[in-house]
Motif scaffolding. Structure first.
Motif, PDB file in Angstrom:
ATOM      1  N   GLY A 113       1.093   3.174  -7.075  1.00  0.00           N
ATOM      2  CA  GLY A 113      -0.130   4.284  -6.199  1.00  0.00           C
ATOM      3  C   GLY A 113      -1.216   5.198  -6.519  1.00  0.00           C
ATOM      4  O   GLY A 113      -1.861   5.758  -5.327  1.00  0.00           O
ATOM      5  N   ASP A 169      -4.005   7.758  -7.300  1.00  0.00           N
ATOM      6  CA  ASP A 169      -5.244   8.035  -7.259  1.00  0.00           C
ATOM      7  C   ASP A 169      -5.425   8.757  -8.547  1.00  0.00           C
ATOM      8  O   ASP A 169      -7.462   7.846  -8.887  1.00  0.00           O
ATOM      9  CB  ASP A 169      -5.942   8.182  -5.901  1.00  0.00           C
ATOM     10  CG  ASP A 169      -5.833   7.402  -4.943  1.00  0.00           C
ATOM     11  OD1 ASP A 169      -6.305   6.057  -4.750  1.00  0.00           O
ATOM     12  OD2 ASP A 169      -4.768   7.924  -4.061  1.00  0.00           O
ATOM     13  N   HIS A 198      -2.674   6.439   1.793  1.00  0.00           N
ATOM     14  CA  HIS A 198      -3.527   5.449   2.184  1.00  0.00           C
ATOM     15  C   HIS A 198      -4.421   4.482   3.042  1.00  0.00           C
ATOM     16  O   HIS A 198      -5.170   4.835   3.576  1.00  0.00           O
ATOM     17  CB  HIS A 198      -3.738   4.528   0.742  1.00  0.00           C
ATOM     18  CG  HIS A 198      -3.754   4.550  -0.730  1.00  0.00           C
ATOM     19  ND1 HIS A 198      -2.699   3.658  -1.360  1.00  0.00           N
ATOM     20  CD2 HIS A 198      -4.182   5.927  -1.573  1.00  0.00           C
ATOM     21  CE1 HIS A 198      -3.185   4.765  -2.775  1.00  0.00           C
ATOM     22  NE2 HIS A 198      -2.961   5.587  -2.589  1.00  0.00           N
ATOM     23  N   CYS A 227       2.559   6.917  -1.561  1.00  0.00           N
ATOM     24  CA  CYS A 227       1.341   6.478  -1.607  1.00  0.00           C
ATOM     25  C   CYS A 227       0.710   5.769  -0.635  1.00  0.00           C
ATOM     26  O   CYS A 227      -0.423   5.740  -0.228  1.00  0.00           O
ATOM     27  CB  CYS A 227       1.329   5.933  -3.160  1.00  0.00           C
ATOM     28  SG  CYS A 227       0.885   7.148  -4.378  1.00  0.00           S
ATOM     29  N   ARG A 228       1.511   4.509  -0.216  1.00  0.00           N
ATOM     30  CA  ARG A 228       1.112   4.221  -0.170  1.00  0.00           C
ATOM     31  C   ARG A 228       0.893   4.030   1.789  1.00  0.00           C
ATOM     32  O   ARG A 228      -0.216   3.808   2.986  1.00  0.00           O
ATOM     33  CB  ARG A 228       2.016   2.651   1.496  1.00  0.00           C
ATOM     34  CG  ARG A 228       1.813   1.243   2.371  1.00  0.00           C
ATOM     35  CD  ARG A 228       2.981   0.118   1.963  1.00  0.00           C
ATOM     36  NE  ARG A 228       3.763  -0.284   0.875  1.00  0.00           N
ATOM     37  CZ  ARG A 228       4.934   0.398  -0.081  1.00  0.00           C
ATOM     38  NH1 ARG A 228       5.871   1.231   0.544  1.00  0.00           N
ATOM     39  NH2 ARG A 228       5.328  -0.191  -1.027  1.00  0.00           N
ATOM     40  N   ARG A 250      -5.857  10.502  -0.681  1.00  0.00           N
ATOM     41  CA  ARG A 250      -5.284   9.703  -1.248  1.00  0.00           C
ATOM     42  C   ARG A 250      -4.424  11.044  -1.664  1.00  0.00           C
ATOM     43  O   ARG A 250      -4.470  11.735  -1.400  1.00  0.00           O
ATOM     44  CB  ARG A 250      -6.792  10.777  -2.375  1.00  0.00           C
ATOM     45  CG  ARG A 250      -8.135  10.042  -1.891  1.00  0.00           C
ATOM     46  CD  ARG A 250      -9.831   9.905  -3.297  1.00  0.00           C
ATOM     47  NE  ARG A 250      -9.433   8.990  -4.479  1.00  0.00           N
ATOM     48  CZ  ARG A 250      -9.861   9.315  -5.470  1.00  0.00           C
ATOM     49  NH1 ARG A 250     -10.279  10.242  -5.756  1.00  0.00           N
ATOM     50  NH2 ARG A 250      -9.653   8.650  -6.349  1.00  0.00           N
TER      51      ARG A 250
END
Length: 365
Positions: free
Chosen positions: A98, A100, A65, A61-62, A70
């Motif tokens: 994280g 979305d 982003h 997720c990091r 997403r």
């Protein structure tokens, strides 16, 4: 009904890629996916995929982003009453790591998420079998942020739904395996493979197996080359991206959470180029209508407003246009000055360009 253009050049369709684990996730990101969907835990339709640990998911997720992409988590199976608490905990945990948005099939789970975690973004799964405008509008009224339409719909049917509900984000499967039965309604695996339900993430894909059609006397009626009569060819809309876009598809979804990283990269790359080429074509048409030309300015450092204004004025005078759509790209290896590209023509005011001009003059002498 015929699909008609309904989007503007300001609306970029999302390219949604599959990831069955960290390696395919990285491949999708490298190829230019706008969003990536993946599974966590056992409440998803691809339990056999590698999926993610909490640590790996948070890192993914990091990375997404940071790249401007997403991450969606699939919770796209029917949830038993005894599992509801665990499913809600999974969604809350993934949200904090994280995620979305969440792709949900079970209506009980959907309404519990809206009741207990109202800020969570929810997408209705294709497994919910939303296939017309009535179902789509109903989903919007219940608070869904997006609807993933049934995979068996035609482009004209997608356009009809969009025209009836233009404010609903429509996600459309555009590439990959397609089920023989209607989305979310197949019971073949449950009946034929000892209860391995497709709606519980355990589809054994009996439709992919070879079958023989015989008459009452035992004679084979199967035509040559059609041993897998229940196995449709994979969907491939790479040449239909513009039609899907014009029909109202807000997100083009690529199937393949069980696929290897190289497969994921290759299909994302193909659709990335198709989408980008389509949007550039639209922008070119708009520029032509407005008398605007596109130009790219290459330089070592970001030019100031006065320098950009001079370049735009030069282009307007040279090409006799009303305006300039200027893009600036920094090139650290460029020595002095600027390089301006307009279409296929290049104006080189760098040190390299001046030296080349001097050489040409000496040759002519």
């Amino acid at each position: 009904m015929t699909a008609t253009a309904s989007r503007t050049t300001n609306r970029r369709p999302e390219l949604l890629a599959p990831a069955g684990g960290p390696e395919p996730f990285a491949a999708a990101l490298a190829a230019g996916a706008d969003a990536i969907y993946c599974g966590m835990g056992s409440f998803n339709a691809r339990r056999k995929a590698t999926n993610f640990t909490d640590e790996a998911f948070e890192q993914a997720c990091r990375a997404a982003h940071l790249a401007g992409s997403r991450v969606y988590v699939t919770v796209n199976i029917v949830i038993k009453q005894s599992e509801m608490g665990d499913a809600l905990q999974l969604i809350h945990r993934c949200s904090t790591l994280g995620a979305d948005a969440f792709i949900i099939q079970d209506w009980g789970l959907f309404f519990e998420v809206k009741r207990t975690m109202s800020g969570i973004e929810t997408h209705i799964s294709t497994q919910a079998n939303i296939h017309d405008d009535r179902g789509t509008i109903w989903c919007r009224e219940q608070g869904a942020d997006r609807v993933t339409l049934s995979r068996e719909l035609s482009i004209d049917e997608i356009a009809a739904i969009h025209n009836a509900a233009p404010d609903v984000d429509l996600e459309v499967f555009s590439h990959g395996a397609i089920c023989f039965c209607y989305s979310g309604l197949c019971l073949l695996s449950s009946f034929a493979m000892a209860g391995r339900s497709a709606n519980r993430g355990m589809c054994a894909q009996p439709c992919r197996l070879p079958y023989e059609l015989i008459d009452e006397n035992g004679r084979s009626l199967s035509p040559a080359g059609r041993e897998r009569a229940l196995c449709p060819r994979d969907t491939n809309t790479s040449q239909l991206v513009r039609r899907l876009y014009d029909a109202g598809a807000a997100s083009l979804k690529l199937e393949g959470r069980m696929k290897a990283p190289d497969y994921v990269y290759s299909i994302v790359d193909v659709y990335r180029h198709q989408i980008d080429d389509m949007l550039e074509s639209y922008r070119a048409c708009v520029r032509k209508e407005k008398g605007i030309v596109a130009a790219t300015l290459y330089c070592v450092h970001e030019p100031d407003e006065n320098q950009k204004a001079q370049m735009e004025q030069f282009v307007r005078r040279t090409y006799g246009v009303n305006g300039v759509e200027m893009t600036v790209e920094q090139q650290p290896d460029l020595i002095g000055g600027f390089v301006l590209r307009v279409g296929d023509r290049e104006f080189d005011w760098s040190l390299r360009g001046r030296v080349r001009q001097l050489q040409q003059r000496l040759i002519r002498r």
